[in-house]
Design a protein around this motif. Structure first.
Motif, PDB file in Angstrom:
ATOM      1  N   GLU A   1       0.855  -1.182   0.000  1.00  0.00           N
ATOM      2  CA  GLU A   1       0.000   0.000   0.000  1.00  0.00           C
ATOM      3  C   GLU A   1       0.888   1.228   0.000  1.00  0.00           C
ATOM      4  N   SER A   2       0.464   2.244  -0.760  1.00  0.00           N
ATOM      5  CA  SER A   2       1.281   3.456  -0.813  1.00  0.00           C
ATOM      6  C   SER A   2       0.400   4.686  -0.881  1.00  0.00           C
ATOM      7  N   LYS A   3       1.024   5.810  -0.613  1.00  0.00           N
ATOM      8  CA  LYS A   3       0.348   7.096  -0.696  1.00  0.00           C
ATOM      9  C   LYS A   3       0.241   7.496  -2.161  1.00  0.00           C
ATOM     10  N   GLU A   4      -0.459   8.582  -2.444  1.00  0.00           N
ATOM     11  CA  GLU A   4      -0.625   9.067  -3.820  1.00  0.00           C
ATOM     12  C   GLU A   4       0.704   9.418  -4.480  1.00  0.00           C
ATOM     13  N   ASN A   5       1.671   9.928  -3.711  1.00  0.00           N
ATOM     14  CA  ASN A   5       2.959  10.343  -4.286  1.00  0.00           C
ATOM     15  C   ASN A   5       3.934   9.175  -4.470  1.00  0.00           C
ATOM     16  N   GLY A   6       3.513   7.947  -4.131  1.00  0.00           N
ATOM     17  CA  GLY A   6       4.366   6.780  -4.330  1.00  0.00           C
ATOM     18  C   GLY A   6       5.147   6.353  -3.097  1.00  0.00           C
TER      19      GLY A   6
ATOM     20  N   LYS B   1       9.737   3.704  -1.388  1.00  0.00           N
ATOM     21  CA  LYS B   1       8.974   4.289  -2.491  1.00  0.00           C
ATOM     22  C   LYS B   1       8.706   3.208  -3.534  1.00  0.00           C
TER      23      LYS B   1
ATOM     24  N   LYS C   1       2.372  -0.730  -6.356  1.00  0.00           N
ATOM     25  CA  LYS C   1       1.216  -0.364  -5.528  1.00  0.00           C
ATOM     26  C   LYS C   1       0.154  -1.446  -5.635  1.00  0.00           C
TER      27      LYS C   1
ATOM     28  N   GLN D   1      -3.301  -2.724  -6.202  1.00  0.00           N
ATOM     29  CA  GLN D   1      -4.452  -2.188  -6.956  1.00  0.00           C
ATOM     30  C   GLN D   1      -5.727  -2.406  -6.152  1.00  0.00           C
TER      31      GLN D   1
END
Length: 151
Positions: A82-87, A123, A147, A149
């Protein structure tokens, strides 16, 4: 602290070498793990007598690690996190996770302490990771972090 090495150690020396190390490293690692003896006349004679046996043992260990290195060399492994919007990941990937993934995919035993991370794996992206099996046996793998999905 002066010690005599009982095995080849990367960036330190080879079997039978007299080395000078910091007391903590000598006591807590080299002596505790049986990789060295305190330097004195008796131990020096002992190591010189056992040098051939130590070299043969070192060669066996090296050959075992060469086989494991062949299993993983230049292989690519994937993590889905899992990651944030910025990667950025919510947590970085640690050597223990990499070790477990390698064991799961190739059935090769790689200790987390053998995995050398040049940078934080925090990242999304592709990373090159070095594995130091032995002072003379090294390998590298590629880690792809993607990431998860979600729908």
């Amino acid at each position: 602290m002066e010690l005599i090495l009982l095995e080849n150690i990367l960036n330190l020396g080879n079997i039978g070498d007299k080395v000078k190390v910091k007391s903590g490293f000598g006591r807590n690692f080299l002596l505790k793990k049986g990789k060295a003896l305190r330097f004195n006349k008796e131990n020096l004679e002992l190591v010189n007598k056992k040098k051939d046996e130590l070299k043969r043992k070192n060669l066996e260990i090296k050959n075992k690690f060469k086989e494991i290195a062949k299993l993983v060399h230049n292989k690519s492994f994937s993590f889905f996190k899992e990651s944030k919007e910025n990667g950025d990941l919510y947590g970085s990937i640690k050597p223990k996770e990499i070790s477990n993934l390698i064991k799961q995919k190739t059935n090769a035993d790689v200790s987390p302490s053998q995995i050398i991370l040049k940078e934080e794996l925090d990242k999304i992206g592709v990373y090159q990771v070095d594995i130091n099996f032995h002072s003379e046996v090294k390998s590298n793998i590629s880690l792809k972090i993607s990431k998860i999905q979600t729908k």
